[in-house]
Design a protein around this motif. Structure first.
Motif: not given
Ligand code: SDX
Length: 378
Positions: A79, A82-83, A146
């Motif tokens: 994550y 992704r962030d 997303d």
């Protein structure tokens, strides 16, 4: 040490010894570990081909299944990555996003334990598994969506198309995409693979090796040509305008995108394969008028430049295939990179065995003995 003759672009200068792939530019032959590309395109899959390139042997059924399962398991990205990608500007080119995110993988996985054979296999699996996910994730995020999770029930090519389009991939399109990956997986010591080998020779981590190669592939004279070909075909606009456009381009001495090659002096065998794939897609999903323009341009360029050995290369028809699959133009080169990671990793591994840092020499053309001049006197 004797200094050899300098050749711009190292043309004709061996920069590595390798057993990974072989090209005969006069006969239009490409082999991966001695197997003709046409056979692999027809009978193999991308992951089986990647295994062959990296470990030098076709896997047994069990070895292939373990390899596929390991890659399936590692498809997700952390994550934090992704962030990080969410902060990339939507207007950024996906190749820049890929280069940054590939390098970022090194922050999480690059224990510099090259002597550990598991480390090598882990890096191979992680890069092959995560690069497609990062390409698809950037595409969705720059649209404001997303990213979708990879689907374990889909094979490698189908899963990428699913993550990109957020819908069930067409089986023919998925099969053809897998063949495209095989065709683009490896091509001896091209510019991006040379970057990979030079970077690998310093014993840095494989994530930095791939990031270095991605940056090299992005250039319009190399992997970026597939995107430029579509722009060129759109600029030509019609079959009737092909020859007038070509005459003007040649007068201006502009390079025709998708044509020419440092090694091939006949039509790139991959271009021939990709042409066949394009025709299969057109049969099922409808014709593309730009294919007619491409065919006419190929004929016209052969008339004008065939004597110079300038024929279609891998980038000439690939864009038409990807367009018909709904892949956005600025993702054509990232798709090329997804495939070429297999070749770059094969060369990374081979360079580790070579165990010698690249440090060529130069021919110095500057001055000697110049005095330092104080700034007041300049
Ligand atoms: C890839 O190396 C690889 O294996 C790469 C690749 C891989 O799988 O990794 O195959 C993938 O990069 C394919 C190439 C994609 N690039 C393009 O399609 C861009 C257009 N092509 C050209 O820029 C060029 O053909 C190169 C860069 C691909 C090769 O260039 P070279 O070997 O340095 O050739 P050159 O520039 O020395 O040209 C030789 C002559 C020149 O004419 P003269 O000055 O001698 O009269 O051929 C001409 C060039 O002007 N020429 C072209 C041309 N390519 C060469 N003229 C018009 N259009 C072209 N495309």
């Amino acid at each position: 040490m004797t200094v050899g003759e300098y050749k711009p672009g190292l043309e004709g200068i061996p920069a590595a010894q390798s057993s990974i792939s072989y090209v005969d530019g006069q006969k239009g032959i490409l082999e991966y570990r001695g197997i003709r590309i046409e056979e692999l395109a027809q009978q193999s899959t991308f992951l089986e081909t990647a295994y062959l390139l990296i470990w030098g042997i076709l896997p047994t059924r069990e070895e292939l299944k373990q390899f596929e399962d390991d890659i399936r398991y590692h498809r997700r990205i952390k994550y934090r990555i992704r962030d990080m990608m969410k902060c990339f500007p939507e207007t950024g080119h996906p190749m820049d996003a890929l280069q940054a995110s590939a390098a970022a993988l090194g922050l999480f996985y690059s224990r510099r334990a090259l002597a550990n054979p598991n480390y090598i296999r882990e890096a191979v699996v992680r890069l092959l598994a995560k690069i497609p996910t990062m390409v698809a994730a950037f595409q969705l995020m720059r649209k404001g969506n997303d990213p979708v999770r990879p689907r374990d029930d889909l094979d490698y090519a189908a899963n990428f198309l699913y993550m990109l389009h957020e819908r069930e991939p067409d089986p023919l399109a998925a099969h053809i995409f897998d063949v495209c990956l095989t065709l683009h997986a490896e091509h001896t010591i091209n510019a991006s693979t040379f970057s990979a080998r030079v970077t690998a020779s310093t014993l840095t981590d494989p994530y930095a090796v791939v990031a270095s190669a991605v940056g090299t592939l992005a250039g319009p004279l190399h992997g970026g040509a597939n995107e430029e070909v579509i722009t060129m075909l759109e600029e030509i606009g019609s079959v009737e305008n092909v020859r007038p456009w070509l005459d003007t381009s040649l007068e201006r001495k502009t390079k025709i995108m998708g044509f020419g090659h440092r090694v091939y002096k006949v039509k790139d065998p991959r271009a021939t394969c990709l042409q066949g794939l394009a025709e299969q897609l057109f049969e099922k999903f409808g014709h593309d008028k730009y294919y007619d323009i491409a065919i006419e341009l190929e004929k016209a360029v052969e008339e004008k430049l065939g004597h110079k050995g300038i024929y279609p290369n891998v980038d000439f028809y690939s864009g038409l295939v990807y367009r018909k699959m709904g892949i956005p133009e600025d993702l054509f080169t990232p798709v090329f990179a997804i495939a070429r990671v297999a070749g770059w990793l094969a060369h990374w591994k081979e360079q580790l065995d070579e165990n010698r840092i690249y440090r060529p020499t130069q021919i110095y053309k500057g001055e000697h003995g110049n005095p330092y001049i104080a700034i007041e006197q300049r």
